[in-house]
Design an enzyme around this catalytic site. Sequence first.
Site, mmCIF file in Angstrom:
data_model
loop_
_atom_site.group_PDB
_atom_site.id
_atom_site.type_symbol
_atom_site.label_atom_id
_atom_site.label_comp_id
_atom_site.label_asym_id
_atom_site.label_seq_id
_atom_site.Cartn_x
_atom_site.Cartn_y
_atom_site.Cartn_z
ATOM 1 N N TYR A 50 0.845 -1.190 0.000
ATOM 2 C CA TYR A 50 0.000 0.000 0.000
ATOM 3 C C TYR A 50 0.882 1.242 0.000
ATOM 4 O O TYR A 50 1.922 1.273 0.676
ATOM 5 C CB TYR A 50 -0.909 -0.002 1.233
ATOM 6 C CG TYR A 50 -1.815 1.199 1.338
ATOM 7 C CD1 TYR A 50 -2.845 1.392 0.410
ATOM 8 C CD2 TYR A 50 -1.649 2.142 2.342
ATOM 9 C CE1 TYR A 50 -3.677 2.497 0.501
ATOM 10 C CE2 TYR A 50 -2.484 3.249 2.439
ATOM 11 C CZ TYR A 50 -3.494 3.422 1.513
ATOM 12 O OH TYR A 50 -4.323 4.524 1.597
ATOM 13 N N ASP A 86 -3.055 5.440 -2.645
ATOM 14 C CA ASP A 86 -3.944 6.486 -2.139
ATOM 15 C C ASP A 86 -3.902 7.673 -3.098
ATOM 16 O O ASP A 86 -2.884 8.357 -3.213
ATOM 17 C CB ASP A 86 -3.461 6.889 -0.748
ATOM 18 C CG ASP A 86 -4.288 7.990 -0.106
ATOM 19 O OD1 ASP A 86 -5.210 8.509 -0.755
ATOM 20 O OD2 ASP A 86 -3.992 8.329 1.055
ATOM 21 N N ARG A 114 -13.463 5.493 -1.378
ATOM 22 C CA ARG A 114 -13.371 5.757 0.064
ATOM 23 C C ARG A 114 -14.422 6.783 0.461
ATOM 24 O O ARG A 114 -14.598 7.787 -0.232
ATOM 25 C CB ARG A 114 -11.975 6.263 0.404
ATOM 26 C CG ARG A 114 -11.853 6.808 1.828
ATOM 27 C CD ARG A 114 -10.440 7.192 2.166
ATOM 28 N NE ARG A 114 -10.410 8.305 3.098
ATOM 29 C CZ ARG A 114 -9.295 8.824 3.623
ATOM 30 N NH1 ARG A 114 -8.119 8.331 3.295
ATOM 31 N NH2 ARG A 114 -9.350 9.846 4.451
ATOM 32 N N ASN A 122 -8.947 0.108 7.282
ATOM 33 C CA ASN A 122 -7.737 0.876 7.537
ATOM 34 C C ASN A 122 -7.366 0.732 9.007
ATOM 35 O O ASN A 122 -8.004 1.305 9.882
ATOM 36 C CB ASN A 122 -7.973 2.350 7.193
ATOM 37 C CG ASN A 122 -6.744 3.209 7.460
ATOM 38 O OD1 ASN A 122 -5.661 2.705 7.706
ATOM 39 N ND2 ASN A 122 -6.924 4.523 7.409
ATOM 40 N N ASP A 154 -6.033 10.274 -2.899
ATOM 41 C CA ASP A 154 -6.729 11.395 -2.265
ATOM 42 C C ASP A 154 -8.091 11.649 -2.930
ATOM 43 O O ASP A 154 -8.865 10.735 -3.115
ATOM 44 C CB ASP A 154 -5.845 12.642 -2.273
ATOM 45 C CG ASP A 154 -4.699 12.544 -1.276
ATOM 46 O OD1 ASP A 154 -4.724 11.632 -0.431
ATOM 47 O OD2 ASP A 154 -3.769 13.375 -1.342
ATOM 48 N N GLU A 182 -13.774 4.905 5.785
ATOM 49 C CA GLU A 182 -12.736 5.446 6.662
ATOM 50 C C GLU A 182 -13.261 5.713 8.070
ATOM 51 O O GLU A 182 -14.429 6.062 8.265
ATOM 52 C CB GLU A 182 -12.171 6.741 6.058
ATOM 53 C CG GLU A 182 -11.086 7.415 6.882
ATOM 54 C CD GLU A 182 -9.832 6.570 7.067
ATOM 55 O OE1 GLU A 182 -9.947 5.465 7.639
ATOM 56 O OE2 GLU A 182 -8.747 7.022 6.661
ATOM 57 N N GLU A 223 -11.428 9.411 -2.595
ATOM 58 C CA GLU A 223 -12.274 9.696 -1.444
ATOM 59 C C GLU A 223 -13.255 10.816 -1.729
ATOM 60 O O GLU A 223 -13.124 11.547 -2.727
ATOM 61 C CB GLU A 223 -11.422 10.027 -0.230
ATOM 62 C CG GLU A 223 -10.587 11.282 -0.388
ATOM 63 C CD GLU A 223 -9.468 11.345 0.635
ATOM 64 O OE1 GLU A 223 -9.443 12.326 1.408
ATOM 65 O OE2 GLU A 223 -8.624 10.435 0.671
ATOM 66 N N ASP A 235 -0.410 15.932 6.107
ATOM 67 C CA ASP A 235 -1.354 15.276 5.195
ATOM 68 C C ASP A 235 -2.605 16.132 5.032
ATOM 69 O O ASP A 235 -3.681 15.811 5.536
ATOM 70 C CB ASP A 235 -1.703 13.888 5.739
ATOM 71 C CG ASP A 235 -2.621 13.109 4.797
ATOM 72 O OD1 ASP A 235 -2.647 13.425 3.594
ATOM 73 O OD2 ASP A 235 -3.310 12.188 5.289
ATOM 74 N N HIS A 246 -7.417 4.350 -4.711
ATOM 75 C CA HIS A 246 -8.692 4.740 -4.108
ATOM 76 C C HIS A 246 -8.881 6.248 -4.150
ATOM 77 O O HIS A 246 -7.922 7.026 -4.021
ATOM 78 C CB HIS A 246 -8.864 4.169 -2.697
ATOM 79 C CG HIS A 246 -7.895 4.659 -1.659
ATOM 80 N ND1 HIS A 246 -7.982 5.892 -1.065
ATOM 81 C CD2 HIS A 246 -6.844 4.039 -1.059
ATOM 82 C CE1 HIS A 246 -7.025 6.019 -0.166
ATOM 83 N NE2 HIS A 246 -6.314 4.909 -0.153
ATOM 84 N N CYS A 253 -6.179 14.379 6.777
ATOM 85 C CA CYS A 253 -6.115 13.015 7.275
ATOM 86 C C CYS A 253 -7.488 12.559 7.749
ATOM 87 O O CYS A 253 -8.201 13.300 8.445
ATOM 88 C CB CYS A 253 -5.107 12.924 8.416
ATOM 89 S SG CYS A 253 -5.116 11.339 9.272
#
Length: 297
Positions: free
Chosen positions: A48, A89, A161, A213, A91, A191, A118, A62, A116, A126
């Site tokens: 990952y 990731d 996500r 996660n 974002d 998440e 989101e 982040d 992924h 984050c």
Amino acid sequence: MLHAAAPAAEKRTGFREALNSGRLLRLPGAFNPLSAKLIERRGFDGVYLSGAVLSADLGLPDIGLTTVTEVAGRAQQISRVTALPTLVDADTGFGEPMNAARTVQLLEDAGVAGMHLEDQVNPKRCGHLDGKDVVDRETAVKRIKAAVGARRDPSFVIAARTDAKAVHGMDEAIIRAKEFADAGADLLFPEAMADAADFEKLRKAVDIPILANMTEFGKSELLDAETLESAGVNVVIYPVTLLRLAMHAAETGLRTIAEEGSQVSLLEQMQHRRDLYDLLDYSEYNAFDENVFTFRV
């Protein structure tokens, strides 16, 4: 040697098949290509690449400061060295739905197995911090549809996500999960779930695979593999674990050197040079061309 022998297409089809195998896939987060090789050496199912880890590696928080170029570059470096599938990731897709579509194709070119997206507002933060917000459902679904429509390799996995639980509650997270599945998402990433019961609720609501996660010091209970598998989870990521371990060890080492004037007492805590050379396949490089590589391990 210079790169993993398995081509990207093979890693993608293998990842997609494993998602539907019924067993739990474990994907630790790599903070660089060398740690990705170690993840493979230790028998895990995939690698990952966390946005939080990449941000931290660049000395940034982040909060959406990294660019798609930086993410794609690191993703290519990591996926190049391992036969394992790499999940990245991405974002919020780095902009509007059209940007999400371009992100898919850049990551396909990087050789990764999936990514992924989101539903946070852009720029994001984050997922385990307070004060985050999500876009409306229509915008969130557009991102997923744009990503699904942009992929050229049908085996490339697109995960959706949702951060809606922390903002609007579990009912909204379930509604979004269903809409993302209908939009073509291959994998659901809910998440900041609190516990196994949250995953069980989602498992009853959607038919597509679910990702958990297990990040430390966040809002989720750290569940073991057996519990996650029993709750119907298909993939678990440990996104920042290796970076946290490495940084703690580095901090301890620097403190010791400063206090003792030498690293002698740290030698037993270090990876030996022979083990590093073995991980890097020095001997294979040496055998490749004795006329060029004349060193001895």
